[in-house]
Every structure is written in C-alpha cells, then in structure tokens.
Write an enzyme that holds these catalytic residues in place. Structure first.
Site, short mmCIF file in Angstrom:
data_model
loop_
_atom_site.label_atom_id
_atom_site.label_comp_id
_atom_site.label_asym_id
_atom_site.label_seq_id
_atom_site.Cartn_x
_atom_site.Cartn_y
_atom_site.Cartn_z
N HIS A 28 -3.03 12.31 -3.31
CA HIS A 28 -2.25 11.50 -4.24
C HIS A 28 -1.59 10.35 -3.49
O HIS A 28 -1.38 10.41 -2.28
CB HIS A 28 -1.18 12.35 -4.95
CG HIS A 28 -0.02 12.74 -4.08
ND1 HIS A 28 1.12 11.97 -3.95
CD2 HIS A 28 0.18 13.82 -3.28
CE1 HIS A 28 1.96 12.55 -3.11
NE2 HIS A 28 1.42 13.67 -2.69
N CYS A 29 -1.33 9.28 -4.24
CA CYS A 29 -0.56 8.16 -3.68
C CYS A 29 0.79 8.15 -4.39
O CYS A 29 1.25 9.19 -4.86
CB CYS A 29 -1.31 6.85 -3.88
SG CYS A 29 -1.69 6.45 -5.60
N ALA A 30 1.42 7.00 -4.50
CA ALA A 30 2.76 6.93 -5.08
C ALA A 30 2.78 7.27 -6.56
O ALA A 30 3.78 7.79 -7.08
CB ALA A 30 3.36 5.55 -4.86
N THR A 31 1.67 6.99 -7.27
CA THR A 31 1.68 7.16 -8.73
C THR A 31 0.48 7.93 -9.28
O THR A 31 0.48 8.28 -10.45
CB THR A 31 1.71 5.78 -9.42
OG1 THR A 31 0.56 5.03 -9.02
CG2 THR A 31 2.97 5.01 -9.08
N ARG A 32 -0.56 8.17 -8.45
CA ARG A 32 -1.81 8.69 -9.01
C ARG A 32 -2.35 9.90 -8.25
O ARG A 32 -2.20 10.00 -7.04
CB ARG A 32 -2.91 7.61 -8.98
CG ARG A 32 -2.50 6.29 -9.56
CD ARG A 32 -3.55 5.24 -9.25
NE ARG A 32 -3.06 3.90 -9.57
CZ ARG A 32 -3.71 2.79 -9.27
NH1 ARG A 32 -4.86 2.85 -8.64
NH2 ARG A 32 -3.21 1.61 -9.59
#
Length: 482
Positions: A28-32
C-alpha cells in the site's frame, strides 16, 4: 471506525478481486492498496465499487490499485494481508512483480516514468519561479510596452535573483537525470550525478551555441591520438544522459564482477566514469542528441503541419495516453522542445486535465449518490490543478460518458492552443495555474483555452447524459441512491 469495519471491508475487497488464490503480492501507499493479480479479468468491478471504504479502483502498470484514503488504507491493508494469508510486501517488491507482467512498450514507458517522476518537483519549482520572473520582466503584460521591472526599477535585482533560481534546474538538468536514471538502472546514483556534471561542464561548448558553432565552423575538439572528439556540452538534452546513465550502470555492474574486492573502491568508480564519459563523447552522445532532436522536430512538424486539427487530435488522445501511463513519456520531449525555444505540450495537457475536471463536476450534479458526489468534488478540484487519475478512475470512467465528454472538450481546447501557437517557456503544473509557465504573450490565450476545455467537458457531459445508450451507469447509481 472499529476494527470490525476494516475487517469487513477487507473481506469484501478480497472477494471482489478474486480471492487469495488470485493475489501474487500486495502493498500500500499513502492512499491505495496496490495489488498484483494473476488474472485481472476476474475482478468484480461493480462489487468493488459498492464497498463503503472504496473510493475508486483502476489497473495501471501491472498493478490493480484500490483507492481507500489516507490513514484508513493502513488498517485495511493489515487486515487484508492477514485475511488473504499472504506476506506483507514493500512497494518496490510489488513493482518488481508488476514489471514481470508488462510488455516491452509498457516497460519502456515505466522506465521513463520512474526516471522523471522523482525530479518533477524540482522542475515544477523551477518552472513556477520562471513564471514569476516572466510576470516581472515581460513587456506589455500590465503596462503598454513596459514591464514591471521597467516601471519599478527597484525590483530589478529581485527579478535577476529569481531568474538565477529558476534557471538552475534546467542548466544542470543532466545532473538530476543522471542521478535518477542511474539509480533506476541499478548503478551508483552519485556516479550518475558526476556523469551529468561532466556533460554540462563549463569548459565545454554550451549546447545552446552548438548550432551556430557548426555554421561558423568553430566547434572545439579534443585531439586524442589522432581522434577528434567534439568538446560540446549537453545542456537541455534528455536522451544522451539517459543513455549515459544506462551505460554507466552496466559498466559498473560488470566491473564489480571482475575487479578484486581490495581494489573495488579505487578502480571501479575510476574506470566506470572514464569509460562511460569516453563512450558518451565519442559515440553515444551525438547519436542520442540527434535522436532527441529528430523526435522533437517530428512532433513539431506534425503539430505545425496539421494546425488546429493536429491540436484537436492531440487533445483527443491525451486521456487514453494517461490511462496507460504513456503521458510520462511526453516529459522528456517537453524538455527538449523548451530547450529549442518553447513547447506546446503544457498547454495541451492542461486542456486535457481541465476538461476531465469539467466533466467530473457535471457528473457530480447529475448523480444522486452522495459517495459519488463527494469523490467528484475532491477529484474534480484535483483535475483542475493537474492530477486527473482520481477524476478519471473514480468518476468519469465509471459513468463512461463523462470520460468521452472530457476527451471531446480536450480536443476543442487543444485545437484553440494549436491555432494560437501557445507555448510554455518551462515545465509547470498542467492545470489552471499552468499559466505561470506560459510565454508572456500567450497567457490570455492559455486561460481561454482551458476555459473552453472546462466548459466543453461540462456541457458535453450534460448532453451525453441524455443518451439512453450511454447513461446506464448513471441510472443504476441514481436508482440505488433514491
């Protein structure tokens, strides 16, 4: 929000993407959530869209990305990997898995993206500073035949200072690219930066004076054992330093295999820099300089020859290019065109982005679904500022016809751009505020172009919503929301 809700959302997402047996890796990244799936065709898109915590989803670069939101995505991810029975992966690991699923063209586009995306903030900062300098020094912008500096001479030194700040990133661009590209190719990025420094060394003929030097037959050369090597820099070029970075990384890797370990720190950097530099100035640099010029000249020829029709064609295809990620490949061409005197790409991409924003705001008014309205507001604003992925994947592609409307709106705006020969003097934000990077005499026309794109995207979305063939998704969503 309770852990139960995160677990429930994770169960729903896992079921919608085909279960744990369909997952190769997850990060995952910051939002996804970023998932690499064995078979993306098994994803139940409609089911995924109806999950409360999911704000959108799309496939790009071999990854299936599920937009959840900052903070929440961390909790969902931890519950997701535990539920799926898979190990947690880093973004780099997921990218590596995704790369294996790409074809040659996709890998090339990703290569350019990986090199240039990290340096975009530096180019945008420089472009905005250059825009401020243009506002201060452009004649006729606020006063007839006079600039702000002419009217207020006490700000002359401030304008000069800003100009220095703005030019630095472009004067030393090969250093930025050398660092980023060499790191991406698996070499020592600091040696890549040194290679970039060599290519813009002040003892070399500045690349901007190369054409005139050829006409005057005054190109300086090194004479090495009877071999004449041109002493010409690579300011404002992209492809030569990309090629040099690739060679440097390969040379370094191969040398480390054969140089004894006790001499590695001494000989490997020395031989790597020397071999790469020699090859760059004797063979590779000239070929890649010509290739970059040929590509840029070809786009200019197509743009100039087809006129406003060419602009419309560019505008029509920009959104599909963005869907595939191929829009990142335009940045090196943009830089090459700027070095030659001005680029038309910022205005074209700005029109495309603003058209997507206009279509998204129209979709917001048409839908009765509160979740879709919320997504449309935030993603529409984002598109106006130059980031279109949330608008495209979260709203316009879901409803389909807003995406088509945005393509048409972009075509109208880009036709106006081509007809008025709007050029940018530096890279900048590809949206409403992109005017700061536009050449002074074209700022008004730029604002008219993006206004045309916004209004066209908005109005055409409203018109297409009346079509029984195109508005099935809108009817479905509104029926559920009623």
């Amino acid at each position: 929000m309770t852990n139960h809700k995160f677990e429930r959302a994770s169960q729903q997402i896992l079921a919608a993407v085909g279960g744990s047996e369909n997952i190769i890796s997850a990060a995952h990244c910051a939002t996804r959530l970023r998932l690499v799936l064995k078979d993306e065709s098994t994803v139940k898109a409609e089911e995924l869209s109806n999950i409360d915590l999911v704000k959108g989803h799309f496939s790009n670069g071999g990854q299936y990305q599920v937009i959840i939101g900052a903070g929440t995505v961390n909790e969902v991810y931890h519950a997701f990997v535990e539920l799926a029975g898979i190990k947690e992966s880093s973004k780099d690991e997921v990218k590596k898995e995704a790369d294996n699923k790409m074809n040659v063209v996709q890998r090339l586009v990703k290569l350019l993206s990986d090199v240039f995306v990290p340096i975009i903030p530096a180019l945008v900062a420089a472009g905005l500073l250059m825009g401020i300098n243009n506002v201060l020094t452009s004649s006729g912008l606020f006063f007839k035949d006079r600039s702000l500096v002419d009217v207020y001479p006490n700000i002359t030194d401030l304008a000069n200072m800003i100009n220095v700040f703005a030019n630095a990133a472009f004067v030393f661009l090969p250093i930025l690219i050398g660092f980023s590209a060499t790191k991406m190719f698996g070499g020592n990025p600091y040696l890549g930066a040194v290679m970039g420094m060599i290519m813009v060394h002040p003892d070399l003929l500045n690349a901007y004076g190369y054409g005139q030097a050829i006409l005057n037959n005054k190109v300086p050369v090194w004479n090495v054992f009877g071999l004449e090597i041109e002493k010409v820099g690579y300011q404002g070029t992209v492809f030569p330093v990309l090629a040099a970075s690739f060679i440097l990384a390969r040379v370094e890797k191969n040398l480390r295999k054969i140089v004894p370990s006790f001499l590695d720190n001494l000989l490997t950097p020395l031989l790597t820099v020397f071999i790469t530099s020699f090859l760059t100035f004797t063979v590779v640099g000239g070929i890649m300089r010509s290739a970059g010029n040929l590509l840029a000249d070809g786009m200019v020829w197509l743009y100039d020859t087809l006129g406003f029709f060419g602009g419309a064609v560019f505008g029509l295809i920009l959104s599909p290019l963005t869907l595939t990620g191929m829009h990142h490949s335009l940045l090196p061409i943009d830089i090459q065109l700027i070095a030659a005197g001005g680029s038309f790409l910022l205005a074209l991409v700005s029109c495309n982005n603003v058209a997507q924003g206009g279509a998204t705001f129209a979709a917001m008014l048409l839908t009765k679904d509160e979740k879709m309205k919320s997504i449309a507001v935030s993603s529409g604003i984002s598109a106006l500022l130059g980031i279109t992925e949330p608008a495209m994947f979260g709203v316009n592609l879901k409803m389909k016809y807003p995406f088509y409307a945005a393509m048409i709106g972009s075509a109208f705006g880009c036709a106006f751009v081509a007809f008025n020969h709007i050029l940018n003097a530096a890279p900048g934000p590809a949206g409403l505020i992109g005017f700061v990077s536009i050449q002074a005499g074209s700022v008004l026309n730029f604002l008219i172009a993006v206004l045309i794109s916004f209004v066209s995207g908005f109005v055409i979305t409203i018109i297409l919503s009346k079509s029984k063939k195109l508005n099935t998704e809108l009817k479905r969503v509104n029926k559920i929301a009623s």
